[in-house]
Write an enzyme that holds these catalytic residues in place. Structure first.
Site, short mmCIF file in Angstrom:
data_model
loop_
_atom_site.label_atom_id
_atom_site.label_comp_id
_atom_site.label_asym_id
_atom_site.label_seq_id
_atom_site.Cartn_x
_atom_site.Cartn_y
_atom_site.Cartn_z
N ASP A 144 0.85 -1.19 0.00
CA ASP A 144 0.00 0.00 0.00
C ASP A 144 0.89 1.25 0.00
O ASP A 144 1.79 1.35 -0.83
CB ASP A 144 -0.95 -0.06 1.20
CG ASP A 144 -2.03 1.00 1.19
OD1 ASP A 144 -3.03 0.82 0.48
OD2 ASP A 144 -1.87 2.01 1.89
N TYR A 200 -2.30 11.21 2.27
CA TYR A 200 -3.10 11.43 1.07
C TYR A 200 -3.17 12.91 0.71
O TYR A 200 -3.11 13.28 -0.46
CB TYR A 200 -4.51 10.87 1.28
CG TYR A 200 -4.56 9.37 1.37
CD1 TYR A 200 -4.66 8.59 0.22
CD2 TYR A 200 -4.52 8.72 2.60
CE1 TYR A 200 -4.71 7.21 0.30
CE2 TYR A 200 -4.57 7.34 2.69
CZ TYR A 200 -4.66 6.59 1.54
OH TYR A 200 -4.71 5.22 1.61
N HIS A 216 -6.60 -6.83 -1.49
CA HIS A 216 -5.54 -5.86 -1.20
C HIS A 216 -4.65 -6.32 -0.05
O HIS A 216 -3.49 -5.92 0.05
CB HIS A 216 -6.19 -4.53 -0.84
CG HIS A 216 -5.25 -3.38 -0.70
ND1 HIS A 216 -4.59 -2.83 -1.77
CD2 HIS A 216 -4.85 -2.67 0.39
CE1 HIS A 216 -3.83 -1.82 -1.36
NE2 HIS A 216 -3.96 -1.71 -0.05
#
Length: 294
Positions: free
Chosen positions: A104, A211, A267
């Site tokens: 990730d 982010y 994921h």
């Protein structure tokens, strides 16, 4: 032989990172980098396997997470700072090179370091995150991937993402993990560990600031070119966030790349298929390991 988990605080790049260390002190260094919304515990199935194979394993809580420092500014989470944290860990370990394994956001840092500081890395393994150039094109040109990445844009809002994440004792975070993984991947005890990490002062904002910094900094995650060092890409096809084709496109950015798909994994493949993930990682690492590593 099982090794103890050693908890250390390491100074690097002007901050302190909590780093779990394991394995023989003289073993080749392997650093494992977690992503969102995890912390060192996300690698719980890999740490002992690597240590027992003879590697010295360092697993940091990256900045903004769990027991590590949480700088206040969004700019503190730009990709160059995140990469510098890892380079500082190599310096603290007293090694010129190490192998790096990322999942990730940890994989995004790994891609960046492999492109910008290949002299410090022997080889890298990537779990379910594409090369930054590939992801950037997909977000601009592929409506299906853009839809899957809606949360990236939601996280740009002030305070609201943190409020939702904290709501009702982090039910949103727990639900997100269980809702995007195979049933049984995250146990009740696992989720308790995550909830404790998320409840640390400043943790939700620090985690989400990764982010915010990625989109607000000029160039997003930064220009990343071809990868010259060996790369092993492992990818769960059932990823709720990223299209499987991104793995093949990322392989095209590597001079020495290998790709393995996991047809039944999501994921969170390193927690759903730990035995096979560990086998592939060890095979990859042993390719240039000294004879003392078995």
């Amino acid at each position: 032989m099982a090794f103890d988990l050693e908890h250390h605080q390491i100074q690097t790049n002007g901050i302190r990172l909590h780093v779990v260390q394991c394995g023989p002190a003289n073993g080749p260094l392997v650093i494992l980098l977690h992503g969102f919304p995890e912390f060192w515990y996300g690698w719980r199935y890999q740490i002992q396997a690597l240590a027992e194979a003879g590697y010295r394993v360092w697993v940091p809580d990256q900045r903004g997470y769990n027991l590590s420092d949480k700088p206040p500014r969004i700019a503190d989470y730009r990709i160059g700072q995140l990469g510098a944290d890892v380079l500082g860990l190599l310096d603290a370990a007293g090694v010129g090179k190490a192998a790096l394994i990322g999942h990730d956001w940890g994989a995004a840092v790994t891609w960046w370091l492999a492109a910008h500081h290949p002299e410090r890395l022997s080889r890298v393994a990537i779990l379910n995150v594409p090369h930054p150039a590939v992801l950037g094109r997909a977000l601009r040109r592929a409506p299906r991937q853009l839809l899957k990445s809606w949360y990236i844009f939601f996280f740009q809002l002030p305070w609201l993402p943190e409020h939702l994440f904290r709501r009702r004792q982090f039910r949103f975070g727990r639900g997100a993990l269980r809702g995007t993984s195979r049933p049984g991947t995250f146990t009740t005890d696992d989720l308790r560990q995550y909830t404790e990490a998320w409840a640390r002062p400043g943790a939700p904002t620090g985690m989400i600031n990764w982010y915010r910094a990625a989109l607000r900094a000029a160039g997003g995650v930064g220009p990343t070119g071809r990868i010259r060092i060996p790369v092993r890409i492992l990818w769960g096809r059932l990823d709720a966030f990223l299209e499987p084709v991104l793995a093949e496109l990322s392989l095209g950015q590597c001079d020495q790349g290998e790709l393995t798909y996991f047809d039944r994994a999501t994921h969170w493949l390193h927690q759903e298929e730990p035995a096979e993930v560990n086998r592939l990682l060890l095979d990859f690492l042993r390719a240039d390991a000294p004879a003392s590593v078995t």
